[in-house]
Design a protein around this motif. Structure first.
Motif, PDB file in Angstrom:
ATOM      1  N   GLN A   1     -23.567 -69.764 -13.510  1.00  0.00           N
ATOM      2  CA  GLN A   1     -22.529 -70.153 -12.561  1.00  0.00           C
ATOM      3  C   GLN A   1     -21.519 -71.105 -13.186  1.00  0.00           C
ATOM      4  N   VAL A   2     -21.979 -71.957 -14.089  1.00  0.00           N
ATOM      5  CA  VAL A   2     -21.067 -72.866 -14.793  1.00  0.00           C
ATOM      6  C   VAL A   2     -20.017 -72.058 -15.561  1.00  0.00           C
ATOM      7  N   SER A   3     -20.473 -71.039 -16.279  1.00  0.00           N
ATOM      8  CA  SER A   3     -19.529 -70.200 -17.035  1.00  0.00           C
ATOM      9  C   SER A   3     -18.678 -69.348 -16.108  1.00  0.00           C
ATOM     10  N   GLU A   4     -19.294 -68.731 -15.111  1.00  0.00           N
ATOM     11  CA  GLU A   4     -18.552 -67.860 -14.197  1.00  0.00           C
ATOM     12  C   GLU A   4     -17.495 -68.639 -13.427  1.00  0.00           C
ATOM     13  N   GLY A   5     -17.817 -69.859 -13.023  1.00  0.00           N
ATOM     14  CA  GLY A   5     -16.848 -70.668 -12.303  1.00  0.00           C
ATOM     15  C   GLY A   5     -15.629 -70.982 -13.146  1.00  0.00           C
ATOM     16  N   TYR A   6     -15.846 -71.244 -14.426  1.00  0.00           N
ATOM     17  CA  TYR A   6     -14.723 -71.556 -15.309  1.00  0.00           C
ATOM     18  C   TYR A   6     -13.808 -70.354 -15.492  1.00  0.00           C
ATOM     19  N   PHE A   7     -14.393 -69.160 -15.624  1.00  0.00           N
ATOM     20  CA  PHE A   7     -13.600 -67.949 -15.848  1.00  0.00           C
ATOM     21  C   PHE A   7     -13.206 -67.244 -14.551  1.00  0.00           C
ATOM     22  N   ASN A   8     -13.505 -67.852 -13.409  1.00  0.00           N
ATOM     23  CA  ASN A   8     -13.160 -67.268 -12.098  1.00  0.00           C
ATOM     24  C   ASN A   8     -13.776 -65.883 -11.915  1.00  0.00           C
ATOM     25  N   LEU A   9     -15.040 -65.750 -12.303  1.00  0.00           N
ATOM     26  CA  LEU A   9     -15.740 -64.478 -12.185  1.00  0.00           C
ATOM     27  C   LEU A   9     -16.625 -64.484 -10.941  1.00  0.00           C
ATOM     28  N   ILE A  10     -16.681 -63.359 -10.263  1.00  0.00           N
ATOM     29  CA  ILE A  10     -17.587 -63.179  -9.135  1.00  0.00           C
ATOM     30  C   ILE A  10     -18.895 -62.615  -9.684  1.00  0.00           C
ATOM     31  N   PRO A  11     -20.041 -63.286  -9.443  1.00  0.00           N
ATOM     32  CA  PRO A  11     -21.316 -62.789  -9.981  1.00  0.00           C
ATOM     33  C   PRO A  11     -21.619 -61.376  -9.499  1.00  0.00           C
ATOM     34  N   GLN A  12     -21.850 -60.477 -10.461  1.00  0.00           N
ATOM     35  CA  GLN A  12     -22.150 -59.086 -10.128  1.00  0.00           C
ATOM     36  C   GLN A  12     -23.195 -58.551 -11.101  1.00  0.00           C
ATOM     37  N   GLY A  13     -24.201 -57.856 -10.566  1.00  0.00           N
ATOM     38  CA  GLY A  13     -25.185 -57.192 -11.407  1.00  0.00           C
ATOM     39  C   GLY A  13     -26.308 -58.120 -11.840  1.00  0.00           C
ATOM     40  N   THR A  14     -27.034 -57.676 -12.841  1.00  0.00           N
ATOM     41  CA  THR A  14     -28.156 -58.436 -13.380  1.00  0.00           C
ATOM     42  C   THR A  14     -27.651 -59.600 -14.225  1.00  0.00           C
ATOM     43  N   LYS A  15     -28.575 -60.460 -14.639  1.00  0.00           N
ATOM     44  CA  LYS A  15     -28.189 -61.573 -15.516  1.00  0.00           C
ATOM     45  C   LYS A  15     -27.586 -61.050 -16.810  1.00  0.00           C
ATOM     46  N   SER A  16     -28.118 -59.940 -17.314  1.00  0.00           N
ATOM     47  CA  SER A  16     -27.550 -59.347 -18.523  1.00  0.00           C
ATOM     48  C   SER A  16     -26.121 -58.860 -18.277  1.00  0.00           C
ATOM     49  N   ASP A  17     -25.896 -58.204 -17.115  1.00  0.00           N
ATOM     50  CA  ASP A  17     -24.546 -57.755 -16.775  1.00  0.00           C
ATOM     51  C   ASP A  17     -23.593 -58.945 -16.688  1.00  0.00           C
ATOM     52  N   ARG A  18     -24.047 -59.994 -16.050  1.00  0.00           N
ATOM     53  CA  ARG A  18     -23.198 -61.173 -15.885  1.00  0.00           C
ATOM     54  C   ARG A  18     -22.894 -61.830 -17.230  1.00  0.00           C
ATOM     55  N   SER A  19     -23.867 -61.845 -18.117  1.00  0.00           N
ATOM     56  CA  SER A  19     -23.631 -62.394 -19.454  1.00  0.00           C
ATOM     57  C   SER A  19     -22.558 -61.598 -20.189  1.00  0.00           C
ATOM     58  N   ARG A  20     -22.614 -60.255 -20.076  1.00  0.00           N
ATOM     59  CA  ARG A  20     -21.609 -59.428 -20.734  1.00  0.00           C
ATOM     60  C   ARG A  20     -20.214 -59.679 -20.150  1.00  0.00           C
ATOM     61  N   GLN A  21     -20.139 -59.866 -18.827  1.00  0.00           N
ATOM     62  CA  GLN A  21     -18.849 -60.128 -18.192  1.00  0.00           C
ATOM     63  C   GLN A  21     -18.280 -61.478 -18.636  1.00  0.00           C
ATOM     64  N   ILE A  22     -19.140 -62.483 -18.770  1.00  0.00           N
ATOM     65  CA  ILE A  22     -18.693 -63.792 -19.253  1.00  0.00           C
ATOM     66  C   ILE A  22     -18.208 -63.691 -20.695  1.00  0.00           C
ATOM     67  N   GLU A  23     -18.966 -62.967 -21.507  1.00  0.00           N
ATOM     68  CA  GLU A  23     -18.581 -62.797 -22.907  1.00  0.00           C
ATOM     69  C   GLU A  23     -17.217 -62.135 -23.028  1.00  0.00           C
ATOM     70  N   GLN A  24     -16.999 -61.092 -22.231  1.00  0.00           N
ATOM     71  CA  GLN A  24     -15.727 -60.393 -22.301  1.00  0.00           C
ATOM     72  C   GLN A  24     -14.578 -61.280 -21.818  1.00  0.00           C
ATOM     73  N   ALA A  25     -14.815 -62.049 -20.750  1.00  0.00           N
ATOM     74  CA  ALA A  25     -13.784 -62.962 -20.260  1.00  0.00           C
ATOM     75  C   ALA A  25     -13.430 -63.991 -21.326  1.00  0.00           C
ATOM     76  N   GLY A  26     -14.445 -64.515 -22.020  1.00  0.00           N
ATOM     77  CA  GLY A  26     -14.186 -65.471 -23.089  1.00  0.00           C
ATOM     78  C   GLY A  26     -13.388 -64.864 -24.218  1.00  0.00           C
ATOM     79  N   TRP A  27     -13.743 -63.662 -24.601  1.00  0.00           N
ATOM     80  CA  TRP A  27     -13.005 -62.996 -25.669  1.00  0.00           C
ATOM     81  C   TRP A  27     -11.548 -62.761 -25.274  1.00  0.00           C
ATOM     82  N   ASP A  28     -11.317 -62.431 -24.013  1.00  0.00           N
ATOM     83  CA  ASP A  28      -9.945 -62.201 -23.565  1.00  0.00           C
ATOM     84  C   ASP A  28      -9.100 -63.464 -23.688  1.00  0.00           C
ATOM     85  N   TRP A  29      -9.720 -64.626 -23.589  1.00  0.00           N
ATOM     86  CA  TRP A  29      -8.994 -65.882 -23.724  1.00  0.00           C
ATOM     87  C   TRP A  29      -8.885 -66.342 -25.172  1.00  0.00           C
TER      88      TRP A  29
END
Length: 470
Positions: free
Chosen positions: A309-337
């Motif tokens: 949630q700390v990472s998702e809150g920073y990237f304005n991500l809505i939690p979706q899917g499993t923890k693995s799915d959420r990790s991939r979404q955070i990683e992609q958001a970070g790469w985009d920045w």
């Protein structure tokens, strides 16, 4: 991976540019690399005749082939390469079957691997037929390229459906659906152009074992982690038990030290999040009092959720899917920045704009750190050791703990300690024909989605079936 402090141009797609001379060089180097660098001195294969047969049928144009391999370790690609370049041709010659070169496979890899693996990987993977794909988003260019080589390439396509390493030889992570999706899209193309080949998915298991039980090396690893975490310990009894090869006391002493270390580290991370991120620590006994492994696991699950949630809150991500799915979404958001389109032409940016982009890149990398904590700590307190307390399982979990401590320390080295010489066991599972699902897949959008889910589940079961659990 060292900390990122500067924004960089967007990660470019590197199309496969297969080079036979590079493959021949890798074929020559691989046996020495396995023994000297990876300390893999023995490779066994179960049911390699299955792979010989489907590879032959693929070369004859009768089918298209996907190799779905397990991904417990960073060393899997070298083992898979050795299987295809060395063991497969030998098995074919044994049966007097002539396979035409190149005897290898195109393979999908994470587009971010060169960031930590270095420039050699970014240059050589395309020359070996590698196809980079973004994790965490639909990568249409990468998926289209993978489909094209599956339909028209000279070699099969290798995919790791788990998506990432989990560090565990005897546990298959939930599979992603890319193998099924690419296979069905290839079937659609084959049907469209009037070709009659079937698409087969071959499950391929990979497991690692130590040839000699490395209890002394494992004790030293645990001791080093105890020192890093500021945990005083008396090693006397452990070392005496190891010297006397007294198995039961030796196992119990090291297991107890490992779980005490895990609890100590858990408390430290809980304190960190409570002090700086307002994490509400659940009621807990003093650090001097041990807690059960079940309680450690429960506390970790709550901590995992908060860290994500700390990472998702920073990237304005809505939690979706499993923890693995959420990790991939955070990683992609970070790469985009971090990897920015506008930086492909940096001369068009002012100095202030570039420095502001660097600041965002640095902060994005720091916020992705929380996601990586989750990935590293995810299975440490599981019942993996308790279910089957072997030296191999204990070593795997201890190395995952080393990864976590290394990440917190910010060490640049990504090479884990080598505890001893290893044996690799590869298992070729029964091929899964996509034709079994084809009628259902093409009968409608909802049916196609369900066919993809069902095929992925069959592949999950098949890959779990390749595991040798003693």
């Amino acid at each position: 991976m060292s900390q990122i402090t500067k924004a960089q141009p967007r990660l470019a797609f590197s199309p496969p540019k297969f080079n036979l001379w590079v493959l021949r060089l890798v074929t020559w180097v691989l046996p020495y690399w396995l023994k000297s660098k990876l300390r893999i001195t023995k490779v066994d294969v179960t049911d390699i005749d299955r792979l010989v047969e489907v590879y032959k049928q693929s070369q004859m144009g009768r089918l298209r082939l996907i190799l779905a391999f397990r991904h417990p370790s960073r060393d899997d690609s070298a083992c898979l390469g050795y299987l295809l370049t060395n063991l497969l041709p030998k098995a074919a010659r044994k049966h007097r079957i002539s396979l035409k070169p190149p005897i290898f496979a195109h393979f999908i890899y994470d587009r971010g691997i060169p960031l930590w693996a270095g420039k050699i990987v970014s240059r050589w993977y395309p020359l070996l037929g590698g196809i980079p794909i973004h994790r965490g988003r639909v990568d249409r260019v990468g998926l289209q390229t993978a489909k094209d080589v599956l339909v028209s390439g000279r070699m099969p396509l290798a995919i790791a459906p788990e998506g990432a390493t989990n560090g565990l030889s005897e546990f298959v992570s939930p599979l992603e659906s890319e193998a099924a999706q690419i296979g069905f899209e290839a079937m659609e193309e084959l049907v469209r152009v009037g070709r009659e080949e079937d698409v087969l998915i071959v499950p391929l298991g990979i497991q690692y074992y130590y040839l000699d039980e490395p209890w002394r090396e494992l004790e030293l690893l645990i001791y080093q982690l105890e020192q890093d975490c500021g945990l005083g310990v008396d090693r006397h009894d452990s070392l005496i038990a190891i010297d006397q090869n007294d198995r039961r006391p030796m196992q119990k002493l090291l297991y107890d030290r490992f779980y005490r270390l895990t609890q100590h580290l858990l408390y430290q991370i809980e304190n960190f999040y409570a002090q700086f991120y307002r994490y509400e620590i659940p009621e807990r006994p003093p650090i001097e009092q041990s807690i059960s492994r079940t309680e450690i696991s429960q506390r970790l699950q709550m901590l995992f959720e908060f860290a994500l949630q700390v990472s998702e809150g920073y990237f304005n991500l809505i939690p979706q899917g499993t923890k693995s799915d959420r990790s991939r979404q955070i990683e992609q958001a970070g790469w985009d920045w971090i990897y920015r389109e506008e930086l492909t032409s940096p001369q068009n940016l002012s100095l202030v704009s570039r420095r502001l982009a660097d600041r965002i890149a640095s902060e994005a990398d720091l916020r992705m750190w929380h996601m990586r904590i989750v990935e590293s700590f995810a299975t440490i307190a599981s019942s993996y050791i308790k279910d089957r307390p072997t030296i191999d399982r204990f070593a795997e979990i201890s190395l995952l703990l080393w990864d976590l401590v290394n990440l917190i320390k910010g060490e640049k080295s990504t090479k884990p300690p080598m505890l001893g010489n290893r044996r690799v066991h590869l298992t070729i599972g029964n091929p899964i024909p996509l034709s079994d699902y084809w009628d259902r897949y093409q009968s409608g959008r909802r049916q196609a989605k369900q066919a993809t889910i069902d095929l992925t589940q069959e592949l999950q079961t098949a890959m779990e079936g390749t595991l040798d659990k003693g």
